[in-house]
Design a protein around this motif. Sequence first.
Motif, PDB file in Angstrom:
ATOM      1  N   PHE A  23       0.836  -1.304  -0.017  1.00  0.00           N
ATOM      2  CA  PHE A  23      -0.020   0.081   0.212  1.00  0.00           C
ATOM      3  C   PHE A  23       0.846   1.270  -0.054  1.00  0.00           C
ATOM      4  O   PHE A  23       0.561   2.147  -0.678  1.00  0.00           O
ATOM      5  N   SER A  24       1.932   1.136   0.827  1.00  0.00           N
ATOM      6  CA  SER A  24       2.674   2.420   0.998  1.00  0.00           C
ATOM      7  C   SER A  24       3.646   2.636  -0.205  1.00  0.00           C
ATOM      8  O   SER A  24       3.933   3.686  -0.646  1.00  0.00           O
ATOM      9  N   HIS A  28       1.751   4.128  -3.255  1.00  0.00           N
ATOM     10  CA  HIS A  28       1.844   5.417  -2.404  1.00  0.00           C
ATOM     11  C   HIS A  28       0.850   6.177  -1.752  1.00  0.00           C
ATOM     12  O   HIS A  28       0.642   7.202  -1.665  1.00  0.00           O
ATOM     13  N   PHE A  29       0.411   5.164  -0.997  1.00  0.00           N
ATOM     14  CA  PHE A  29      -0.616   5.472   0.100  1.00  0.00           C
ATOM     15  C   PHE A  29       0.312   6.007   1.362  1.00  0.00           C
ATOM     16  O   PHE A  29       0.956   5.047   1.927  1.00  0.00           O
ATOM     17  N   VAL A  97      -1.740  12.821   7.057  1.00  0.00           N
ATOM     18  CA  VAL A  97      -2.762  12.205   6.592  1.00  0.00           C
ATOM     19  C   VAL A  97      -3.748  11.949   7.830  1.00  0.00           C
ATOM     20  O   VAL A  97      -3.323  11.422   8.850  1.00  0.00           O
ATOM     21  N   TYR A 103      -8.056   5.135   2.326  1.00  0.00           N
ATOM     22  CA  TYR A 103      -7.750   5.014   0.785  1.00  0.00           C
ATOM     23  C   TYR A 103      -8.317   3.774   0.130  1.00  0.00           C
ATOM     24  O   TYR A 103      -8.555   3.995  -1.155  1.00  0.00           O
TER      25      TYR A 103
END
Length: 135
Positions: A23-24, A28-29, A97, A103
């Motif tokens: 995801f990160s 790119h969350f 965030v 997301y």
Amino acid sequence: MPVQSLLFAWITAIVASLGSLYFSEVLHFIPCTMCWYQRILMYPMVILLGIAYYHQDTKIVRYILPLSVLGILLSSYHYALQKIPALKAFEVCSSGVPCSGQYINWLGFITIPLLALTGFVVITTCMIIIKKRSQ
């Protein structure tokens, strides 16, 4: 049975950690503050459970169980922040965030904190099984 539960807990920790990294790093969350705390609890379990499985050490329960129960509490609160609008007044994320942001929202209820919660519940259940069988 305890060794199988140890393996299942280890695989769950691996999948949860790789999922958070996907995801990160791929999608790119940007993780919120509470997501980071959940990662802090989950990532060491990959190493600890891997070593415990290799040595078939069921005494790891005493170290993993507190981490996974704390993860359940944190993930549950994070999920509630996302799904109960009244709780946004108690949001702990003060910059970056927002913790109430979503997301993903698969099927209208599956969010990243729910995925983390599921992982922590599975690991906790495995640890309880190991504890009961090792007595």
